[in-house]
Design an enzyme around this catalytic site. Structure first.
Site, mmCIF file in Angstrom:
data_model
loop_
_atom_site.group_PDB
_atom_site.id
_atom_site.type_symbol
_atom_site.label_atom_id
_atom_site.label_comp_id
_atom_site.label_asym_id
_atom_site.label_seq_id
_atom_site.Cartn_x
_atom_site.Cartn_y
_atom_site.Cartn_z
ATOM 1 N N ASP A 1 0.847 -1.207 0.000
ATOM 2 C CA ASP A 1 0.000 0.000 0.000
ATOM 3 C C ASP A 1 0.884 1.260 0.000
ATOM 4 O OD1 ASP A 1 -2.239 1.600 0.217
ATOM 5 O OD2 ASP A 1 -2.694 1.078 2.300
ATOM 6 N N TYR B 1 -1.229 -8.421 7.619
ATOM 7 C CA TYR B 1 -2.507 -9.009 8.039
ATOM 8 C C TYR B 1 -2.413 -10.497 8.379
ATOM 9 C CZ TYR B 1 -5.203 -4.715 7.130
ATOM 10 O OH TYR B 1 -5.721 -3.434 7.176
#
Ligand code: AR6
Length: 184
Positions: free
Chosen positions: A42, A134
């Protein structure tokens, strides 16, 4: 970058490299609910695309996703300074041992492919969503990706690239594919 390998009559290919350098119609971003950028892929995508990407994401938040982009959903922006024309932002699930989140991860891939097809795109590249910060176990995530690709790619006009940041991930994916019986 190492040589690409393909499956599914050439419609699925894997490479090792930096997704921000790929000249494809769309790259997929493993974003978070805020869409305001973060670390990992990201952060790399936001840095390479330039500040206009954040402005476009702020716009998406205000107009379409005031409460944030939910897990498994997708939203599209231009690629700005990236070689890719578009960025499809999606939010992978945070891994939890006791809750099955495989459908949420599958949705990231399914909905990205559907949006790309709906927009008339032909090439799309994915990072290994949810397998970094994650915490999704890499092999489990790879199985999910392969199932979605096998279900969706034969029916359309899209070629998908899975872009792995490390050679180790690329090798691990190849092993999962061979264990699941996919022939190159
Ligand atoms: N090109 C391709 N793959 C990359 C790149 C790159 N430039 N950089 C990292 N990866 P992660 P997540 C790989 O943590 O698990 C962010 O802060 C990386 O090695 O980026 O879905 C977001 O804002 C790993 O294999 O995404 C969210 O808060 C894969 O990309 C959170 O992290 C995904 O790792 C999302 O976590």
């Amino acid at each position: 970058m190492t040589t690409a390998m393909t499956w599914m009559s050439g419609k699925l290919r894997i490479i090792q490299g930096d997704i921000t350098t790929l000249e494809v119609d769309a790259i997929v971003n493993a974003a978070n609910h805020s869409l305001m950028g973060g670390g990992g892929v990201d952060g790399a995508i936001h840095r390479a695309a330039g500040g206009e990407l954040k402005t476009a994401c702020q716009d998406l938040r205000q107009k379409q996703w005031p409460e944030g982009l939910p897990d498994g959903e997708v939203a599209m922006t231009p690629g700005f300074n990236l070689p890719a024309r578009y960025v499809i932002h999606t939010v992978g699930p945070v891994y939890a041992k006791t809750i099955d989140k495989s459908e949420l991860l599958a949705n990231c891939y399914r909905k990205s492919l559907a949006l790309a097809a709906q927009q008339g795109l032909h090439t799309i590249a994915f990072p290994a969503i949810s397998t970094g910060v994650y915490g999704y176990p890499f092999d489990q995530a790879s199985e999910i990706v392969l199932k979605v690709m096998a279900e969706k790619l034969p029916h359309g006009d899209l070629t998908a690239t899975l872009c792995f940041f490390s050679q180790q991930d690329m090798d691990a994916f190849r092993q999962v594919a061979s264990r699941m019986g996919y022939q190159r």
